[in-house]
Design an enzyme around this catalytic site. Structure first.
Site, PDB file in Angstrom:
ATOM      1  N   SER A   1      -9.603  -1.481  -7.319  1.00 52.37           N
ATOM      2  CA  SER A   1      -8.427  -0.402  -7.484  1.00 52.37           C
ATOM      3  C   SER A   1      -7.815  -0.246  -5.963  1.00 52.37           C
ATOM      4  O   SER A   1      -8.341  -0.762  -5.207  1.00 52.37           O
ATOM      5  CB  SER A   1      -9.098   0.760  -7.724  1.00 52.37           C
ATOM      6  OG  SER A   1      -9.915   0.619  -8.822  1.00 52.37           O
TER       7      SER A   1
ATOM      8  N   HIS B   1       1.974   7.238   1.755  1.00 54.62           N
ATOM      9  CA  HIS B   1       3.311   7.009   2.629  1.00 54.62           C
ATOM     10  C   HIS B   1       3.685   8.320   2.829  1.00 54.62           C
ATOM     11  O   HIS B   1       3.893   9.352   2.216  1.00 54.62           O
ATOM     12  CB  HIS B   1       4.282   6.235   1.896  1.00 54.62           C
ATOM     13  CG  HIS B   1       3.782   4.888   1.499  1.00 54.62           C
ATOM     14  ND1 HIS B   1       3.757   3.664   2.164  1.00 54.62           N
ATOM     15  CD2 HIS B   1       3.417   4.426   0.073  1.00 54.62           C
ATOM     16  CE1 HIS B   1       3.125   2.756   1.274  1.00 54.62           C
ATOM     17  NE2 HIS B   1       3.079   3.214   0.130  1.00 54.62           N
TER      18      HIS B   1
ATOM     19  N   CYS C   1      -9.532   1.610 -12.226  1.00 56.25           N
ATOM     20  CA  CYS C   1      -9.825   0.878 -13.416  1.00 56.25           C
ATOM     21  C   CYS C   1     -11.461   1.265 -13.448  1.00 56.25           C
ATOM     22  O   CYS C   1     -12.138   0.494 -12.456  1.00 56.25           O
ATOM     23  CB  CYS C   1      -9.552  -0.615 -13.491  1.00 56.25           C
ATOM     24  SG  CYS C   1      -9.921  -1.290 -15.156  1.00 56.25           S
TER      25      CYS C   1
END
Length: 239
Positions: free
Chosen positions: A88, A93, A116
């Protein structure tokens, strides 16, 4: 989001910002939200959801802003033979405004957590909101595709979810206005939050030193709160 002008002499117009004040604010953002500090925050998020950090890539930008990406896996627990080690990722940002508009600088942060398996971003929503002292929050939770257990059975939903706000603590909900949008047939859940009250000590850059030197008048305080409230409403409503 930060409101800057209260760090200048109060006998000047609140619309006038000195270059020194802006430079100090930008330096504060670069230090407080540097890639190194964001790495620490994301690592804590990863561990909080039961993940294990595989790799970290980070970058600081000029004049400001940073990005950090973690490749993560689900930690295998000895007592569980059905644990997956699905890869994963966790990304962040930052988008700080270099030049304030009308005395207000908006600091935007985008965080993406793709998993997942059984680890879920719903476990760390309160922590992330608190870590950034967020004023307006957009949360999208989308279930993509499916995963399988070791017997091959498909799972299309890894969490029992009705709406995102159900996974926030009462302490968080008491601080924010909340708007949920649910498109369950499309496996898409959205939640928007906006801070209910304005505390100048949390929103005005260097407000502590400013108040020590200049006692704010009630008019100045009210003017600042109106500006900030208007800005928050615009971001919350989306106009």
């Amino acid at each position: 989001m930060h409101y800057i002008p209260l760090d200048i002499p109060l006998d000047l117009s609140l619309d006038i910002l000195s270059s020194q004040t802006i430079a100090s604010y930008n330096a504060y953002i670069n230090e407080t939200y540097s890639s190194k500090r964001l790495e620490v925050l994301l690592t804590k998020v990863c561990h909080a959801i039961g993940g294990n950090v595989l790799n970290i890539a980070s970058q600081d930008y000029t004049p400001q802003g940073a990005s950090v990406t973690l490749m993560i896996s689900e930690e295998a627990k000895p007592e569980s033979l059905v644990a997956h080690l699905d890869k994963s990722h966790l990304c962040i940002h930052t988008y700080p405004e270099e030049t304030p508009q009308d005395g207000i600088a908006i600091f935007r942060v985008d965080i993406e957590l793709s998993t997942c398996g059984v680890i879920s971003p719903l476990k760390v929503l309160d922590y992330v909101i608190e870590a950034f002292s967020a004023d307006v929050i957009d949360i999208d939770y989308r279930i993509r595709g499916m995963t399988r257990d070791q017997r091959g059975k498909k799972y299309f939903s890894d969490n029992d979810i009705t709406q995102i706000s159900d996974h926030l603590t009462k302490a968080t909900l008491d601080k924010y206005r909340v708007k949920n949008i649910v498109m369950a047939t499309h496996n898409l859940f959205h939640c928007k939050l906006a801070r209910q009250t304005i505390d100048l000590k949390q929103h005005v850059f260097n407000v502590g030193s400013c108040i020590d030197r200049h006692q704010l008048s009630a008019i100045d305080e009210q003017k600042t709160k109106v500006r900030l409230t208007t800005e928050l409403n615009e971001l919350f409503i989306g106009k």
